[in-house]
Design a protein around this motif. Structure first.
Motif, PDB file in Angstrom:
ATOM      1  N   PRO A 186       0.809  -1.228   0.000  1.00 58.33           N
ATOM      2  CA  PRO A 186       0.000   0.000   0.000  1.00 58.33           C
ATOM      3  C   PRO A 186       0.840   1.275   0.000  1.00 58.33           C
ATOM      4  O   PRO A 186       0.498   2.245  -0.690  1.00 58.33           O
ATOM      5  N   ASP A 187       1.946   1.281   0.752  1.00 51.95           N
ATOM      6  CA  ASP A 187       2.825   2.458   0.771  1.00 51.95           C
ATOM      7  C   ASP A 187       3.470   2.684  -0.598  1.00 51.95           C
ATOM      8  O   ASP A 187       3.614   3.816  -1.045  1.00 51.95           O
ATOM      9  N   SER A 188       3.879   1.596  -1.242  1.00 57.35           N
ATOM     10  CA  SER A 188       4.481   1.710  -2.575  1.00 57.35           C
ATOM     11  C   SER A 188       3.492   2.294  -3.563  1.00 57.35           C
ATOM     12  O   SER A 188       3.847   3.124  -4.416  1.00 57.35           O
ATOM     13  N   LEU A 189       2.241   1.850  -3.468  1.00 59.05           N
ATOM     14  CA  LEU A 189       1.206   2.360  -4.374  1.00 59.05           C
ATOM     15  C   LEU A 189       0.963   3.846  -4.128  1.00 59.05           C
ATOM     16  O   LEU A 189       0.890   4.647  -5.076  1.00 59.05           O
ATOM     17  N   ASN A 190       0.860   4.238  -2.868  1.00 55.32           N
ATOM     18  CA  ASN A 190       0.628   5.648  -2.534  1.00 55.32           C
ATOM     19  C   ASN A 190       1.786   6.529  -2.977  1.00 55.32           C
ATOM     20  O   ASN A 190       1.581   7.689  -3.349  1.00 55.32           O
ATOM     21  N   ALA A 191       3.001   5.983  -2.951  1.00 58.26           N
ATOM     22  CA  ALA A 191       4.189   6.750  -3.333  1.00 58.26           C
ATOM     23  C   ALA A 191       4.428   6.747  -4.834  1.00 58.26           C
ATOM     24  O   ALA A 191       5.354   7.423  -5.310  1.00 58.26           O
ATOM     25  N   GLY A 192       3.652   5.984  -5.589  1.00 61.62           N
ATOM     26  CA  GLY A 192       3.839   5.933  -7.035  1.00 61.62           C
ATOM     27  C   GLY A 192       4.972   5.028  -7.481  1.00 61.62           C
ATOM     28  O   GLY A 192       5.411   5.104  -8.633  1.00 61.62           O
ATOM     29  N   ILE A 193       5.436   4.153  -6.583  1.00 63.04           N
ATOM     30  CA  ILE A 193       6.512   3.231  -6.953  1.00 63.04           C
ATOM     31  C   ILE A 193       5.959   2.087  -7.785  1.00 63.04           C
ATOM     32  O   ILE A 193       6.594   1.631  -8.741  1.00 63.04           O
ATOM     33  N   VAL A 194       4.786   1.593  -7.417  1.00 60.25           N
ATOM     34  CA  VAL A 194       4.140   0.509  -8.165  1.00 60.25           C
ATOM     35  C   VAL A 194       2.853   1.025  -8.778  1.00 60.25           C
ATOM     36  O   VAL A 194       2.289   2.041  -8.350  1.00 60.25           O
ATOM     37  N   ASP A 195       2.380   0.297  -9.786  1.00 60.41           N
ATOM     38  CA  ASP A 195       1.166   0.693 -10.502  1.00 60.41           C
ATOM     39  C   ASP A 195      -0.092   0.100  -9.898  1.00 60.41           C
ATOM     40  O   ASP A 195      -1.195   0.601 -10.133  1.00 60.41           O
ATOM     41  N   ALA A 196       0.066  -0.981  -9.131  1.00 59.82           N
ATOM     42  CA  ALA A 196      -1.079  -1.632  -8.493  1.00 59.82           C
ATOM     43  C   ALA A 196      -0.549  -2.599  -7.457  1.00 59.82           C
ATOM     44  O   ALA A 196       0.649  -2.920  -7.426  1.00 59.82           O
ATOM     45  N   VAL A 197      -1.427  -3.076  -6.594  1.00 62.14           N
ATOM     46  CA  VAL A 197      -1.089  -4.156  -5.669  1.00 62.14           C
ATOM     47  C   VAL A 197      -1.918  -5.371  -6.045  1.00 62.14           C
ATOM     48  O   VAL A 197      -3.026  -5.258  -6.567  1.00 62.14           O
ATOM     49  N   GLY A 198      -1.359  -6.551  -5.790  1.00 65.05           N
ATOM     50  CA  GLY A 198      -2.076  -7.771  -6.118  1.00 65.05           C
ATOM     51  C   GLY A 198      -1.127  -8.868  -6.545  1.00 65.05           C
ATOM     52  O   GLY A 198       0.055  -8.873  -6.209  1.00 65.05           O
ATOM     53  N   GLY A 199      -1.672  -9.800  -7.324  1.00 62.05           N
ATOM     54  CA  GLY A 199      -0.917 -10.940  -7.803  1.00 62.05           C
ATOM     55  C   GLY A 199      -1.056 -11.089  -9.306  1.00 62.05           C
ATOM     56  O   GLY A 199      -1.256 -10.100 -10.030  1.00 62.05           O
TER      57      GLY A 199
END
Length: 275
Positions: A186-199
């Motif tokens: 969730p932190d990565s998503l909020n920071a714009g590091i990743v495009d989504a969370v999941g599998g």
């Protein structure tokens, strides 16, 4: 899911297995999605043999299969990659420019979209490798992304630093590099590091939602990335120049520190000096 090929990682007895997650037994209907799952115990370190196998797998897809999308992930649940084996990296002549920079360059310029599925921890070089992909999806409940070189006194060289500078906001870049902050999904998503969370389901959804399957068909996808990331590419291709720049900066730092010390010594001899 159909297995297309397997490349061995001889140093660890591991493998890189390429599958098509959309292919079904006996069906002709499938999308050109190439899932590379690497398993190199115990934590997918970026060693010369690992990198050679990884680059070979990417070459096989590029030269033997129709254009599509490449997804990478780990077969080890706890780790995507724990980065470099520092002892091996420092004892292997030319490790950076002959292996690590080659791997980073391969992803930066790859002629198809690349998606990194971060199933577990990605530390240091593993986090950098993820950033060299076009897209990233992270496990929402397990694993951290972290550049922790600050904590054990290893400075980042130009190609290690520049990809974060290019793809992250200034404040996130600072938090990654100067705070060695650990980012969960969730932190990565909020920071714009990743495009989504999941599998994997979220990876397939991203590929379809963004219509990535046909992006490489015109043959210029890699060229567009080379132009987008020209400064990063320059850093990857000019290892000697990067080292020369660092030497020049260090020489300048030595001179400035000596000048600063002289000023402090002069001040400390004055009657008004108080420490």
């Amino acid at each position: 899911m159909t297995t297309l090929f397997t490349v061995p990682i001889t140093s660890t007895g591991g493998t890189i297995v390429c599958t098509n997650p959309t292919a079904k037994q006996g069906s002709e209907t499938k999308e050109h999605i190439y899932l590379l799952t690497f398993t190199s115990p115990k934590d997918n370190r970026l060693t010369p043999t690992f990198i050679d196998a990884f680059i070979l797998a990417l070459d096989i897809i590029e030269h033997r299969y129709p254009r599509g999308v490449v997804v990478t992930t780990s077969g080890i649940p706890k780790f995507y990659s724990n980065g470099l084996d520092l002892e091996l990296a420092t004892s292997t002549e030319g490790f950076l420019d002959k292996w690590l920079w080659r791997l980073f360059r391969k992803f930066l310029t790859y002629p198809m979209p690349t998606v990194c599925l971060l199933n577990g921890h990605a530390f240091a070089g593993g986090f950098m490798l993820a950033m060299y992909h076009d897209y990233r999806i992270q496990n929402p409940s397990k694993g951290f992304l972290c550049v922790n070189e600050l904590e054990f006194g290893v400075p980042l060289q130009t190609p290690m630093m520049s990809i974060f500078r290019e793809k992250l906001t200034p404040s996130t870049f600072r938090n990654v590099v100067l705070e060695a902050r650990r980012f969960g999904g969730p932190d990565s998503l909020n920071a714009g590091i990743v495009d989504a969370v999941g599998g994997l389901d979220e990876v397939l959804g991203l590929i379809r939602d963004r219509k990535l399957l046909n992006k490489a068909e015109t043959g210029i996808y890699g060229t567009m990335k080379e132009e987008m990331y020209a400064r990063v590419l320059d850093g990857l291709d000019d290892h000697a120049g990067n080292l020369a720049w660092r030497e020049k900066v260090e020489s300048r730092n030595v001179m400035l520190r000596e000048e600063g010390l002289k000023r402090v010594e002069s001040w400390s001899k004055s009657p008004s000096a108080k420490l």
